[in-house]
Scaffold this active site. Structure first.
Site, mmCIF file in Angstrom:
data_model
loop_
_atom_site.group_PDB
_atom_site.id
_atom_site.type_symbol
_atom_site.label_atom_id
_atom_site.label_comp_id
_atom_site.label_asym_id
_atom_site.label_seq_id
_atom_site.Cartn_x
_atom_site.Cartn_y
_atom_site.Cartn_z
ATOM 1 N N CYS A 383 1.067 4.512 2.928
ATOM 2 C CA CYS A 383 1.081 5.004 1.548
ATOM 3 C C CYS A 383 -0.312 5.492 1.144
ATOM 4 O O CYS A 383 -0.735 6.549 1.595
ATOM 5 C CB CYS A 383 1.635 3.932 0.618
ATOM 6 S SG CYS A 383 2.336 4.663 -0.872
ATOM 7 N N HIS A 509 6.551 2.734 2.976
ATOM 8 C CA HIS A 509 6.036 1.415 3.389
ATOM 9 C C HIS A 509 6.898 0.849 4.522
ATOM 10 O O HIS A 509 7.835 0.089 4.254
ATOM 11 C CB HIS A 509 6.061 0.445 2.207
ATOM 12 C CG HIS A 509 5.048 0.768 1.160
ATOM 13 N ND1 HIS A 509 3.769 0.261 1.182
ATOM 14 C CD2 HIS A 509 5.131 1.565 0.076
ATOM 15 C CE1 HIS A 509 3.100 0.719 0.136
ATOM 16 N NE2 HIS A 509 3.900 1.513 -0.555
ATOM 17 N N GLU A 511 6.374 -1.465 6.445
ATOM 18 C CA GLU A 511 6.267 -2.929 6.567
ATOM 19 C C GLU A 511 7.439 -3.675 5.931
ATOM 20 O O GLU A 511 7.758 -4.783 6.327
ATOM 21 C CB GLU A 511 4.932 -3.430 6.000
ATOM 22 C CG GLU A 511 4.735 -3.319 4.490
ATOM 23 C CD GLU A 511 4.159 -1.991 4.011
ATOM 24 O OE1 GLU A 511 4.311 -0.968 4.725
ATOM 25 O OE2 GLU A 511 3.564 -1.963 2.908
#
Ligand code: GLN
Length: 538
Positions: A383, A509, A511
């Site tokens: 990001c 994102h 993750e």
């Protein structure tokens, strides 16, 4: 089967791992063939944590549907491997907002609006929505904070009422407490647990199980004592010693027969024998001695590791797959703004810049990115980490240090990162970013496409700014590839450099979608590049 509810409250202290305990218990029940969902009730007045500083709150975890939630939802999803939705995180702010707007509409027909029953009814309605919207047969509900906090009282009162609403057979209360160790005498003390249970009972909730968290093993005598004073069966006093590996907790709870006790008390049977083999193998792989790699994580909230919870977990998941032990070196970005970079970054095998907001520390991050590019060190930008990778690249090719994102320099002559058009008229801060799952088309022949081995992926987002399309052509000519685009081609989702072993940034994102069994392909690709680099240096 009627929906079964398991309620988790905390005692003595917060931050003793109530969220992970709930997540792990969820896994135990999922292993027995049930559909499980987990909900977090947060007593603060904010409508959601999206507007809170990471220093206050840690990471803001984003779900598929774009809701900005508590970081415990990240634990839940990683452990039960089920996508949750916005009803799975309720705050006092949401509850009051709803009740007050109903009152303004006149829905209560002249009634006096009170905490009991109006606020508690709205809380219970939201608890009920979990099974309705997710199809879960077993719903775990965790209340944030600890018993005794003024602001959690209405939530606890709602949980108390739930027992008569759904019946004893369909409700189970777990109290997670802390058993402190007194250094001077080398003893563990159960008194705070006794007090906390007394407090809980004064509200009308008697726990069916106590999870006694401690830094030291809790022996049989202490279990007896807790059972006696707190009026729970001894086999329902579950000691849980601090571990450095969260993923061992489901195995600990299974050994302590927690799943079986819960089923017995709520009168249901396992649909299948739990198969812990894959989970055990995963934990064993984590434990196994592996070559260590150092990843420099350059952020501005690094003092609080919780601010980057999912990034840390995603690195760990990918580490299992690649066969490396990831050691994170936490680097405060503003430290890099002065002096040389070498002392901080010399030992790093890879560099990662995660998401972030606001100008502080951005120049330090840009310096780290330059260091990664020039020294051909594998880089992953998430990001803001992607946006700054673009700024750094553009400063080189446009030969202008004033290149910037308009988030940090609205007057920059080269706004290479700019506000997304549909963000321009937005004035409210809460819940107004581009949030949640959006598709991303991968471009053949790129590192991203190779990593995913797919054409189209969906990823979770949380941003207002984007790459300015006016610069795409210039950047492409200079060696940047836009390896992931929104299907309408309007938005750059992934950028990577051609002349570099691995320099890649994502607008989304990744993750948030990494799971212990299913590491995220981009984190795996990043660590593969890191490991390749380590090997070739040897
Ligand atoms: N501040 C940037 C934006 O709003 C990046 C956001 C982030 O890293 N999550 O676009």
């Amino acid at each position: 089967m009627k929906t079964k509810y398991i309620f988790l409250t905390g005692g003595v202290l917060s931050s003793v791992g109530k969220g992970v305990t709930g997540a792990a218990l969820g896994r135990l029940l999922k292993e027995r063939g049930y559909q499980v969902a987990i909900q977090k009730l947060d007593p603060y007045i904010n409508v959601d944590p999206g507007t809170m500083s990471p220093y206050q709150h840690g990471e803001v975890y984003v779900l598929d549907d774009g809701s900005e939630t508590d970081l415990d939802l990240g634990h839940y999803e990683r452990f039960i491997d089920t996508s949750l939705n916005k009803v799975c995180n309720v705050t006092t702010g949401q509850v009051y907002e709803e009740v007050i707007s109903k009152e303004r509409r006149g829905d209560y027909l002249g009634g006096t609006i009170q905490v009991i029953p109006h606020i508690t009814n709205e809380m219970k309605r939201r608890i009920g929505l979990v099974s309705k919207t997710t199809g879960a047969e077993i719903v775990l509900v965790e209340v944030g904070g600890t018993v005794g906090d003024i602001e959690s009282l209405p939530f606890l009162e709602s949980l108390r009422q739930m027992r008569s609403d759904v019946g004893r057979e369909n409700s189970f209360y777990i109290h997670v407490t802390w058993v402190p160790h007194i250094g001077a005498t080398g003893e563990l003390k159960t008194k705070p647990t006794q007090h906390s249970v007394r407090e809980l009972r004064s509200i009308g909730i008697s726990p069916d199980m106590i999870i006694a968290r401690s830094d030291y093993p809790v022996d049989e005598d202490l279990r007896d004592k807790i059972a006696l004073f707190c009026d729970v069966e001894k086999r329902a006093v579950i000691p849980m010693v601090t571990t450095d590996n969260l993923y061992e907790i489901p195995l600990t709870l299974e050994r302590a027969k927690v799943g079986n006790f819960v089923m017995e008390r709520m009168n249901f049977q396992a649909r299948q024998e739990p198969d812990w083999q894959p989970w055990k193998e995963m934990v064993a792989k984590m434990r196994r001695e592996k070559p260590e790699v150092e990843i420099a994580l350059v952020g501005k909230y690094v003092e609080l590791h919780d601010a980057y919870m999912s990034v840390r977990e995603a690195l760990q998941h990918a580490g299992i797959e690649v066969g490396v032990d990831v050691k994170i070196k936490w680097i405060h970005s503003s430290k890099l703004e002065k002096g040389t970079l070498t002392e901080h970054l010399e030992s790093a095998d890879g560099i990662l810049v995660p998401g972030g907001f606001g100008e502080r520390g951005t120049e330090g991050k840009i310096k780290a990115i330059r260091y990664a590019r020039e020294n051909k060190i594998p880089y992953l930008g998430l990001c803001l980490g992607m946006q700054l990778m673009v700024v750094e690249f553009a400063r080189q090719i446009l030969r202008d240090d004033q290149v910037n994102s308009t988030e940090f320099e609205p007057q920059t002559p080269h706004p290479v990162i700019d506000l997304m058009p549909d963000q321009r008229d937005i004035t409210e801060m809460g819940g107004t970013m581009r949030l949640g799952l959006y598709p991303c088309q991968l471009q053949p022949g790129t590192k991203a496409a190779q990593a995913y081995d797919k054409d189209l992926v969906e990823e979770r987002h949380r941003h207002r700014f984007e790459l300015n399309n006016a610069y795409r052509e210039i950047f492409e000519k200079a060696g940047m590839r836009f390896s992931g685009l929104s299907p309408d081609n309007r938005l750059v989702e992934i950028a990577e450099l051609t002349d570099h072993p691995f320099m890649l940034g994502t607008q989304f994102h990744p993750e948030f979608l990494s799971r212990p069994y299913r590491p995220h392909p981009l984190f795996v690709a990043f660590l593969n590049a890191v490991q390749g680099g380590v090997r070739s240096n040897e």
